[in-house]
Design a protein around this motif. Structure first.
Motif, PDB file in Angstrom:
ATOM      1  N   SER A  17     -23.343 -14.949 -11.996  1.00 33.47           N
ATOM      2  CA  SER A  17     -24.358 -15.035 -13.048  1.00 33.47           C
ATOM      3  C   SER A  17     -25.713 -15.321 -12.397  1.00 33.47           C
ATOM      4  CB  SER A  17     -23.986 -16.163 -14.013  1.00 33.47           C
ATOM      5  OG  SER A  17     -25.123 -16.712 -14.628  1.00 33.47           O
ATOM      6  N   THR A  18     -26.741 -14.615 -12.817  1.00 33.51           N
ATOM      7  CA  THR A  18     -28.078 -14.880 -12.253  1.00 33.51           C
ATOM      8  C   THR A  18     -28.565 -16.271 -12.665  1.00 33.51           C
ATOM      9  OG1 THR A  18     -29.105 -13.777 -14.143  1.00 33.51           O
ATOM     10  CG2 THR A  18     -28.764 -12.435 -12.157  1.00 33.51           C
ATOM     11  N   GLN A  38     -22.966  -8.489 -13.081  1.00 29.05           N
ATOM     12  CA  GLN A  38     -22.531  -9.891 -13.086  1.00 29.05           C
ATOM     13  C   GLN A  38     -21.036  -9.941 -13.398  1.00 29.05           C
ATOM     14  OE1 GLN A  38     -26.037 -12.673 -14.692  1.00 29.05           O
ATOM     15  NE2 GLN A  38     -25.299 -11.315 -16.277  1.00 29.05           N
ATOM     16  N   ARG A  71     -25.108 -17.315 -24.942  1.00 30.09           N
ATOM     17  CA  ARG A  71     -25.317 -18.577 -25.661  1.00 30.09           C
ATOM     18  C   ARG A  71     -24.005 -19.064 -26.247  1.00 30.09           C
ATOM     19  NH1 ARG A  71     -27.671 -17.497 -30.154  1.00 30.09           N
ATOM     20  NH2 ARG A  71     -28.155 -19.638 -30.648  1.00 30.09           N
ATOM     21  N   TRP A 101     -20.897 -12.904 -21.332  1.00 28.92           N
ATOM     22  CA  TRP A 101     -21.864 -11.814 -21.493  1.00 28.92           C
ATOM     23  C   TRP A 101     -21.438 -10.662 -20.583  1.00 28.92           C
ATOM     24  CZ3 TRP A 101     -25.606 -10.865 -24.904  1.00 28.92           C
ATOM     25  CH2 TRP A 101     -26.505  -9.840 -24.614  1.00 28.92           C
ATOM     26  N   SER A 125     -32.878 -13.463 -14.373  1.00 24.18           N
ATOM     27  CA  SER A 125     -33.249 -14.854 -14.674  1.00 24.18           C
ATOM     28  C   SER A 125     -34.632 -15.139 -14.112  1.00 24.18           C
ATOM     29  CB  SER A 125     -32.255 -15.836 -14.047  1.00 24.18           C
ATOM     30  OG  SER A 125     -30.971 -15.636 -14.590  1.00 24.18           O
ATOM     31  N   LYS A 151     -27.092  -5.478 -31.572  1.00 20.46           N
ATOM     32  CA  LYS A 151     -27.740  -6.275 -30.520  1.00 20.46           C
ATOM     33  C   LYS A 151     -27.908  -5.461 -29.241  1.00 20.46           C
ATOM     34  CE  LYS A 151     -27.146 -10.700 -28.160  1.00 20.46           C
ATOM     35  NZ  LYS A 151     -26.799 -12.096 -28.399  1.00 20.46           N
ATOM     36  N   ILE A 181     -31.098 -16.439 -23.047  1.00 24.44           N
ATOM     37  CA  ILE A 181     -30.596 -17.808 -22.988  1.00 24.44           C
ATOM     38  C   ILE A 181     -31.622 -18.608 -22.181  1.00 24.44           C
ATOM     39  CG2 ILE A 181     -29.235 -17.425 -20.854  1.00 24.44           C
ATOM     40  CD1 ILE A 181     -27.036 -19.144 -21.982  1.00 24.44           C
TER      41      ILE A 181
HETATM   42  C1  BTN Z   1     -26.970 -14.390 -25.569  1.00 25.67           C
HETATM   43  O1  BTN Z   1     -25.912 -14.975 -25.762  1.00 25.67           O
HETATM   44  O2  BTN Z   1     -27.445 -13.624 -26.403  1.00 25.67           O
HETATM   45  C2  BTN Z   1     -27.725 -14.595 -24.264  1.00 25.67           C
HETATM   46  C3  BTN Z   1     -27.273 -13.654 -23.190  1.00 25.67           C
HETATM   47  C4  BTN Z   1     -28.006 -13.837 -21.883  1.00 25.67           C
HETATM   48  C5  BTN Z   1     -27.422 -12.986 -20.775  1.00 25.67           C
HETATM   49  C6  BTN Z   1     -28.255 -13.060 -19.535  1.00 25.67           C
HETATM   50  S1  BTN Z   1     -27.853 -11.789 -18.372  1.00 25.67           S
HETATM   51  C7  BTN Z   1     -28.848 -12.559 -17.175  1.00 25.67           C
HETATM   52  C8  BTN Z   1     -28.597 -14.043 -17.291  1.00 25.67           C
HETATM   53  N1  BTN Z   1     -27.428 -14.419 -16.531  1.00 25.67           N
HETATM   54  C9  BTN Z   1     -26.438 -14.840 -17.311  1.00 25.67           C
HETATM   55  O3  BTN Z   1     -25.326 -15.232 -16.912  1.00 25.67           O
HETATM   56  N2  BTN Z   1     -26.827 -14.831 -18.592  1.00 25.67           N
HETATM   57  C10 BTN Z   1     -28.176 -14.346 -18.748  1.00 25.67           C
END
Ligand code: BTN
Length: 282
Positions: free
Chosen positions: A30-31, A56, A62, A67, A77, A126, A131
């Motif tokens: 995850s970034t 990823q 969230r 994701w 990020s 969506k 996040i």
């Molecule tokens: C949501 O639940 O709508 C938020 C999603 C956010 C995803 C992004 S992808 C880049 C960054 N790294 C992650 O693990 N999550 C966020």
């Protein structure tokens, strides 16, 4: 996107507050986690540093959700370490969503709508989520990590994930909507530039201005919505968002409930404010 093109992007953003340094990874869990790792181990100031991954393996959404992040998406990020006063923190999610919405509108003919608190929808599905992970010390935040997940150059049909099958049907991607692939690097550049612009408004505490711009891109207000706040599921009329980013919902007994955290969805019937909604039947 590859290492060379990302280097060029970094060069073009030199001297800017956001994106002057970009870490590009082929695959990471995850970034958000990688940014946290940098913050823990790097020791240098990291304000404005960006982390982008092609793919990823454990992208975080969230409310503890997974994701799905295959190649072709924008998984990014952004680390913030300055200007993080308590009243600015909840507004970061709005400026991030706005930066993406503006950029999609500039580069494509798609109409994006904002869904509280930080989703972007195209035709009701969506396309992007945001996040914001914040580290507090007392009332003040030391740092925040914005995570932007934009479903871009892949098809939602390919998001094979049994666990999330139902959710997947509510997702879309730029490829699905446009029928072609977008230039991801140009889109990323625009998003970072728009984020810098909105962040400058935030630093001047122009929160009302930001919320008004955000509301113009949302079709929630004056409509009956269903809210899930982690504890309850309830219905009400979406009235507005206050300067703290709190969603105000009018309940059937006339009281207003403030929602700080959760998910909101339009109820099936699109009532307008001056109709007399029978909230109990929704
Ligand atoms: C949501 O639940 O709508 C938020 C999603 C956010 C995803 C992004 S992808 C880049 C960054 N790294 C992650 O693990 N999550 C966020």
């Amino acid at each position: 996107m590859d290492t060379d093109s990302v280097k060029q992007l970094e060069t073009s953003l030199k001297g800017k507050e956001i994106g002057h340094k970009i870490h590009f990874l082929n695959k990471i869990n995850s970034t958000q986690n990688y940014s946290r790792y940098l913050l823990k181990n790097c020791g240098l100031p990291l304000h404005g540093v960006v982390v982008i991954a092609k793919e990823q393996s454990a992208g975080r959404g969230r409310m503890g959700r997974k994701w799905i992040s295959p190649p072709g998406g924008l998984w990014m990020s952004i680390i913030l370490q300055s200007w993080l006063t308590p009243k600015r923190i909840p507004i970061i999610q709005f400026i991030s969503a706005l930066a993406v919405a503006d950029s999609i509108s500039t580069l494509t003919s798609l109409e994006c709508t904002n869904k509280w608190p930080n989703d972007l929808l195209v035709r009701g599905k969506k396309i992007c989520g945001v996040i914001v992970d914040v580290d507090f010390e007392g009332n003040n935040a030391n740092q925040a990590i914005i995570g932007i997940g934009l479903n871009a150059n892949f098809s939602a049909n390919n998001m094979n994930d049994l666990e999330n099958q139902i959710k997947v049907s509510r997702l879309t991607t730029l490829r699905d909507e446009l029928g072609y692939d977008i230039h991801l690097l140009n889109l990323t550049k625009l998003i970072l530039e728009r984020l810098e612009y909105y962040y400058s408004l935030l630093k001047e505490d122009k929160i009302k201005v930001i919320i008004e711009i955000w509301k113009k891109r949302s079709d929630l207000f004056g409509r009956v919505v269903t809210v899930e706040d982690g504890k309850d599921i309830f219905h009400g009329l979406a009235m507005g968002v206050d300067d703290n980013g709190v969603l105000e919902i009018k309940l059937s007994d006339g009281s207003v409930r403030e929602v700080l955290f959760g998910d909101v969805n339009l109820s099936i019937k699109p009532y307008r404010l001056n109709d007399q909604p029978d909230l109990a039947s929704n």
